[in-house]
Design a protein around this motif. Structure first.
Motif, mmCIF file in Angstrom:
data_model
loop_
_atom_site.group_PDB
_atom_site.id
_atom_site.type_symbol
_atom_site.label_atom_id
_atom_site.label_comp_id
_atom_site.label_asym_id
_atom_site.label_seq_id
_atom_site.Cartn_x
_atom_site.Cartn_y
_atom_site.Cartn_z
ATOM 1 N N TYR A 1 33.632 46.709 50.376
ATOM 2 C CA TYR A 1 32.879 46.119 51.474
ATOM 3 C C TYR A 1 33.356 44.685 51.697
ATOM 4 O O TYR A 1 33.853 44.018 50.777
ATOM 5 C CB TYR A 1 31.372 46.171 51.226
ATOM 6 C CG TYR A 1 30.860 45.423 50.015
ATOM 7 C CD1 TYR A 1 30.509 44.069 50.098
ATOM 8 C CD2 TYR A 1 30.683 46.074 48.787
ATOM 9 C CE1 TYR A 1 30.019 43.382 49.003
ATOM 10 C CE2 TYR A 1 30.189 45.392 47.687
ATOM 11 C CZ TYR A 1 29.866 44.056 47.796
ATOM 12 O OH TYR A 1 29.384 43.373 46.698
ATOM 13 N N LYS A 2 33.217 44.225 52.915
ATOM 14 C CA LYS A 2 33.724 42.909 53.298
ATOM 15 C C LYS A 2 33.043 41.832 52.459
ATOM 16 O O LYS A 2 31.826 41.789 52.344
ATOM 17 C CB LYS A 2 33.457 42.661 54.780
ATOM 18 C CG LYS A 2 34.143 41.435 55.354
ATOM 19 C CD LYS A 2 33.906 41.333 56.849
ATOM 20 C CE LYS A 2 34.626 40.140 57.469
ATOM 21 N NZ LYS A 2 36.086 40.294 57.438
ATOM 22 N N GLY A 3 33.841 40.963 51.841
ATOM 23 C CA GLY A 3 33.313 39.882 51.018
ATOM 24 C C GLY A 3 33.084 40.264 49.572
ATOM 25 O O GLY A 3 32.613 39.444 48.773
ATOM 26 N N SER A 4 33.417 41.490 49.184
ATOM 27 C CA SER A 4 33.194 41.927 47.804
ATOM 28 C C SER A 4 34.160 41.226 46.842
ATOM 29 O O SER A 4 35.350 41.080 47.152
ATOM 30 C CB SER A 4 33.404 43.438 47.703
ATOM 31 O OG SER A 4 33.431 43.845 46.345
ATOM 32 N N PRO A 5 33.667 40.788 45.677
ATOM 33 C CA PRO A 5 34.586 40.307 44.642
ATOM 34 C C PRO A 5 35.563 41.426 44.280
ATOM 35 O O PRO A 5 35.166 42.591 44.172
ATOM 36 C CB PRO A 5 33.663 39.974 43.463
ATOM 37 C CG PRO A 5 32.327 39.759 44.082
ATOM 38 C CD PRO A 5 32.255 40.695 45.251
ATOM 39 N N TYR A 6 36.834 41.110 44.122
ATOM 40 C CA TYR A 6 37.880 42.135 43.995
ATOM 41 C C TYR A 6 37.832 42.883 42.674
ATOM 42 O O TYR A 6 38.041 44.108 42.631
ATOM 43 C CB TYR A 6 39.248 41.474 44.176
ATOM 44 C CG TYR A 6 40.390 42.450 44.193
ATOM 45 C CD1 TYR A 6 40.594 43.281 45.292
ATOM 46 C CD2 TYR A 6 41.273 42.537 43.113
ATOM 47 C CE1 TYR A 6 41.654 44.183 45.317
ATOM 48 C CE2 TYR A 6 42.330 43.425 43.128
ATOM 49 C CZ TYR A 6 42.516 44.258 44.236
ATOM 50 O OH TYR A 6 43.561 45.148 44.241
ATOM 51 N N TYR A 7 37.530 42.196 41.589
ATOM 52 C CA TYR A 7 37.614 42.827 40.268
ATOM 53 C C TYR A 7 36.639 44.004 40.161
ATOM 54 O O TYR A 7 35.453 43.886 40.474
ATOM 55 C CB TYR A 7 37.313 41.809 39.158
ATOM 56 C CG TYR A 7 37.334 42.424 37.789
ATOM 57 C CD1 TYR A 7 38.533 42.722 37.152
ATOM 58 C CD2 TYR A 7 36.143 42.739 37.121
ATOM 59 C CE1 TYR A 7 38.564 43.302 35.895
ATOM 60 C CE2 TYR A 7 36.154 43.324 35.871
ATOM 61 C CZ TYR A 7 37.362 43.600 35.262
ATOM 62 O OH TYR A 7 37.384 44.187 34.010
ATOM 63 N N GLY A 8 37.170 45.130 39.716
ATOM 64 C CA GLY A 8 36.344 46.309 39.494
ATOM 65 C C GLY A 8 36.073 47.135 40.734
ATOM 66 O O GLY A 8 35.335 48.126 40.682
ATOM 67 N N THR A 9 36.664 46.748 41.864
ATOM 68 C CA THR A 9 36.438 47.481 43.105
ATOM 69 C C THR A 9 37.347 48.704 43.201
ATOM 70 O O THR A 9 38.255 48.912 42.383
ATOM 71 C CB THR A 9 36.706 46.589 44.329
ATOM 72 O OG1 THR A 9 38.102 46.194 44.307
ATOM 73 C CG2 THR A 9 35.825 45.355 44.312
ATOM 74 N N PHE A 10 37.125 49.491 44.233
ATOM 75 C CA PHE A 10 37.949 50.663 44.487
ATOM 76 C C PHE A 10 39.416 50.258 44.670
ATOM 77 O O PHE A 10 40.325 50.872 44.082
ATOM 78 C CB PHE A 10 37.436 51.378 45.738
ATOM 79 C CG PHE A 10 38.073 52.711 46.012
ATOM 80 C CD1 PHE A 10 37.456 53.892 45.609
ATOM 81 C CD2 PHE A 10 39.279 52.795 46.686
ATOM 82 C CE1 PHE A 10 38.035 55.128 45.871
ATOM 83 C CE2 PHE A 10 39.867 54.024 46.955
ATOM 84 C CZ PHE A 10 39.240 55.187 46.537
ATOM 85 N N ASP A 11 39.638 49.214 45.470
ATOM 86 C CA ASP A 11 41.011 48.760 45.707
ATOM 87 C C ASP A 11 41.661 48.272 44.415
ATOM 88 O O ASP A 11 42.861 48.508 44.181
ATOM 89 C CB ASP A 11 41.023 47.630 46.741
ATOM 90 C CG ASP A 11 40.674 48.121 48.140
ATOM 91 O OD1 ASP A 11 40.752 49.337 48.384
ATOM 92 O OD2 ASP A 11 40.299 47.275 48.985
ATOM 93 N N GLY B 1 31.267 52.065 46.984
ATOM 94 C CA GLY B 1 30.255 51.099 47.387
ATOM 95 C C GLY B 1 29.480 50.471 46.254
ATOM 96 O O GLY B 1 28.687 49.556 46.483
ATOM 97 N N ASN B 2 29.676 50.939 45.028
ATOM 98 C CA ASN B 2 28.913 50.409 43.896
ATOM 99 C C ASN B 2 29.765 50.516 42.636
ATOM 100 O O ASN B 2 30.216 51.602 42.269
ATOM 101 C CB ASN B 2 27.607 51.203 43.733
ATOM 102 C CG ASN B 2 26.642 50.544 42.774
ATOM 103 O OD1 ASN B 2 27.038 49.926 41.789
ATOM 104 N ND2 ASN B 2 25.348 50.686 43.046
ATOM 105 N N LYS B 3 29.965 49.397 41.967
ATOM 106 C CA LYS B 3 30.833 49.377 40.786
ATOM 107 C C LYS B 3 30.229 50.074 39.579
ATOM 108 O O LYS B 3 30.963 50.530 38.699
ATOM 109 C CB LYS B 3 31.165 47.926 40.423
ATOM 110 C CG LYS B 3 31.935 47.172 41.499
ATOM 111 C CD LYS B 3 32.150 45.718 41.098
ATOM 112 C CE LYS B 3 32.848 44.945 42.201
ATOM 113 N NZ LYS B 3 33.038 43.505 41.848
#
Length: 362
Positions: free
Chosen positions: A73-83, A291-293
């Motif tokens: 999602y826009k503005g999400s901290p990058y670490y642990g995300t899907f990307d 959407g949720n880590k």
């Protein structure tokens, strides 16, 4: 003497001509009778062929799974995300559906809720969670044997019309069918045409106009397809029970001719109800959900239904086959890798679904 001789001659000639005529009419009668017999036998054979013409029986199995959000999602901290997970896996598209792709490979059609556009657009709606994923993520769906997606949800338009246009383009390019938000899909599998419709089912959508439109959609699609399934996005987040709006939408869809109703959005599992010989799976929960880590409830399922046809006419529907899953291959976090559960964990999820379904089938 001469006159006597001539009378005898005429008499003999008359006898001969009479015999010839008798033989001629007898032969003609046999010919006509033979033709009549042949016609009669031909008609009887034709009737017999129609009577013993074998019925063509076919069955198809369709798999449905819940929310698939590929990206951040826009503005999400990058670490642990899907990307971030995609990068850590070396850009391996096959990683995410690796543990469930065989299930989808062995059915006739696999359908998920694509919750979030696949786009490079930058202009997002102002909201708490505006999702998007890179268009290349369509390869995650392909590698997972997903053939169709619903776009009817509250995130497909997070990046406005540009995001939707990009999403439809990349799905078309990769021959993945989409439906919802005004789109319908017909997927042919094993000679059976499956019609797919998708709607947002919020309480404010429950109006006579929308019900009339849905009725027209279902009745129209039934003329083109051998069966119709409707996938709703509805309900209350984290609620394990469907609300009255969900039930009303579902009952109306089936009354209008839908052969199955599927739902998502609550992010948790809800029950399965039988209504007028058809089934309603109110919420399939999350599936491959960026959407949720680390959601507290990682339970999910693959919902399978087998439909039986005679001469392409739907004659019966098997009881649901529920495959218990987790949205992650590990309990400690969300690694975005849905995994089939076995043993005690699988039994736990199946019992959970059974328990929350009991109140719906009284």
């Amino acid at each position: 003497m001469g006159r006597k001789y001539n009378k005898k001659k005429v008499f003999l000639v008359g006898i001969i001509l009479g015999i010839i005529l008798i033989l001629l009419f007898t032969s003609l009668g046999k010919i006509f009778n033979k033709n009549d017999d042949e016609k009669s036998n031909s008609n009887i054979e034709k009737v017999n062929q129609e009577i013993v013409k074998p019925v063509e029986r076919k069955s198809i199995t369709i798999s449905f799974a819940g929310d698939v959000t590929m990206g951040n999602y826009k503005g999400s901290p990058y670490y642990g995300t899907f990307d971030n997970e995609f990068q850590n896996r070396g850009g391996d598209f096959g990683y995410f559906f690796e543990n469930v792709k065989d299930v989808f490979a062995n059915d006739d059609l696999s359908v998920v809720n694509l919750e979030g556009p696949l786009t490079t657009a930058q202009n997002a709606k102002v909201k708490k969670f505006a999702f998007k994923g890179d268009p290349s993520y369509v390869n995650i769906l392909k590698s997972g044997n997903i053939e169709a997606v619903t776009l009817a949800n509250n995130h497909s338009e997070d990046y406005f019309e540009e995001g939707m246009k990009d999403t439809k383009f990349i799905l078309d390019e990769n021959d993945i069918k989409y439906f919802g938000l005004g789109e319908k899909a017909i997927v042919e599998t094993n000679g059976i045409k499956v019609g797919l419709l998708g709607y947002n089912g919020w309480s404010e959508n429950y109006t006579k106009e929308n019900l009339d439109n849905m009725k027209r959609d279902i009745e129209s699609l039934k003329k083109e397809a051998d069966m119709v399934a409707v996938y709703f996005h509805w309900g209350v987040e984290k609620s394990y029970s469907p609300n009255q709006t969900q039930k009303d939408f579902a009952y109306n869809a089936i009354d209008y001719g839908s052969d199955l109703v599927i739902g998502s959005h609550p992010h948790v599992l809800q029950g399965i109800e039988e209504y007028n010989g058809k089934y309603i799976a109110y919420s399939l929960g999350n599936f491959c959900f960026g959407g949720n880590k680390n959601p507290s409830d990682k339970d999910s399922m693959i919902y399978q239904q087998t439909f039986n046809f005679e001469d392409n006419k739907l004659v019966s529907i098997d009881i649901p086959n529920v495959i218990p899953c987790s949205i992650s291959s590990t309990k400690s976090r969300n690694d975005y890798k849905p995994t089939v559960l076995h043993g005690s964990e699988g039994e736990r999820v199946l019992n959970k679904i059974k328990s929350i379904s009991e109140g719906l089938n009284k």
